[in-house]
Design an enzyme around this catalytic site. Structure first.
Site, PDB file in Angstrom:
ATOM      1  N   ASP A 188      -0.434   2.678  -1.874  1.00 31.32           N
ATOM      2  CA  ASP A 188      -1.187   3.689  -1.260  1.00 31.32           C
ATOM      3  C   ASP A 188      -0.275   4.852  -0.656  1.00 31.32           C
ATOM      4  OD1 ASP A 188      -1.153   3.057   2.196  1.00 31.32           O
ATOM      5  OD2 ASP A 188      -0.165   1.950   0.815  1.00 31.32           O
ATOM      6  N   ASP A 243       1.177  -3.584   2.442  1.00 29.08           N
ATOM      7  CA  ASP A 243       0.373  -2.976   3.641  1.00 29.08           C
ATOM      8  C   ASP A 243      -0.231  -1.653   3.161  1.00 29.08           C
ATOM      9  OD1 ASP A 243       1.319  -4.674   5.785  1.00 29.08           O
ATOM     10  OD2 ASP A 243       3.133  -3.846   5.252  1.00 29.08           O
ATOM     11  N   ASP A 281       2.225  -2.692  -3.872  1.00 33.03           N
ATOM     12  CA  ASP A 281       2.528  -2.610  -2.339  1.00 33.03           C
ATOM     13  C   ASP A 281       1.905  -3.452  -1.617  1.00 33.03           C
ATOM     14  OD1 ASP A 281       3.808  -1.266   0.246  1.00 33.03           O
ATOM     15  OD2 ASP A 281       1.921  -0.475   0.373  1.00 33.03           O
TER      16      ASP A 281
END
Length: 301
Positions: A252, A98, A96
């Site tokens: 995250d 961001d 991922d």
């Protein structure tokens, strides 16, 4: 003892985690099966408080608050030997963007607040924006507008995108250890799959000096599906000539973990990003790490 360190692994990549005193706990399942979970230091401390001799699914009379806290300790594990084999045969890691590679909330918040100011609406704090990001531009704009101002969506989206495209590197920063870790993972194919629009994701990767590390950078509009949908990850894996059983998804947010699980890939959740520990626990990642740099220990590089 309810938990103990694994011993006698032989020469496998995860042995280095044991040698560096990062604990891996075997969790007893039914029928003699064993599975394991790589705990972050915070989660490990919580798990070690579990009553001695308590089984994985044991139920004890407890208050509702205690039950909620215990949700942080209990994970439904997968058969860990399969994950170790995946690490041995690792071909592709998909990240991922961001909250995983970069902390972009300051620039995302600035663009959102610019749009709100132009529309005469109240601004939000960076912490409030942090809880809104991660589901693509459309959802982010709808969230920061709030339910009473959805009629301004198209104006807000245009203002947000115009500002963000010009300022996406002003305050965005790499998380500690990202460059060093990606360098050490040079022998493995790497890609980015973000819910951010592809052109914006590619520009962030370029501005942050990461473009040379990745075989592909794809976004939420690349395959017509956002995470937690797994079709985008499946398409990316095929595009890079790999297979789900040789791929790990690192992120995250629960959306990253659910996309990875849906595609049949291994999953690694990072607690240093934007989601809270309880949300990551509910997504049932294979591994939970406190920092990006711990990936080198996990993957044995």
């Amino acid at each position: 003892m309810a938990f103990a360190r694994l011993r006698g692994w032989g020469e496998c990549p995860a042995t280095r985690i044991y040698k560096k005193n990062r604990r891996i706990f075997p969790l007893r399942m039914g029928q003699g099966l064993e599975a394991s979970f790589l705990g972050s230091s915070r989660l490990a401390q919580k798990m070690m408080k579990r009553p001695a001799g308590a089984g994985l699914c044991a139920r004890h009379p407890r208050s509702e608050d205690t039950e909620r806290r215990d949700a942080l300790r209990y994970f439904e594990p997968v058969h860990f030997s399969r994950r170790l084999l995946m690490i041995h045969d690792l071909d592709l890691i998909v990240f991922d963007l961001d909250g995983t590679l970069v902390d972009s909330v300051p620039d995302l918040a600035a663009a959102a607040n610019h749009a709100l100011r132009r529309l005469g609406l109240p601004e939000h704090s960076a912490e409030e924006h942090k809880r809104m990001v991660g589901a693509g531009e459309k959802n982010f704009v709808q969230r920061f507008l709030g339910p009473d101002h959805q009629d301004l969506y198209h104006q807000a989206l245009a203002l947000y995108l115009e500002y963000y495209a010009q300022h996406l590197g002003d305050q965005t920063r790499l998380y500690p250890g990202v460059t060093e870790t990606l360098t050490r993972l040079a022998s493995v194919k790497k890609a980015v799959l973000s819910n951010k629009r592809e052109d914006l994701a590619q520009e962030v990767v370029k501005v942050m000096g990461l473009a040379g590390f990745f075989q592909a950078v794809r976004g939420g509009n690349s395959y017509g599906v956002l995470k937690p949908g797994a079709d985008g990850l499946r398409a990316l894996i095929r595009e890079l000539g790999s297979a789900p059983g040789r791929t790990f998804m690192v992120g995250d947010k629960p959306e990253d973990i659910l996309a990875g699980r849906g595609a049949g890939a291994g999953t690694v959740a990072l607690t240093c990003g934007y989601a809270d520990l309880e949300a990551l626990a509910a997504a049932k990642p294979d591994f939970l790490l406190d920092s990006f740099s711990q990936l080198t220990d996990l993957f044995g590089v």
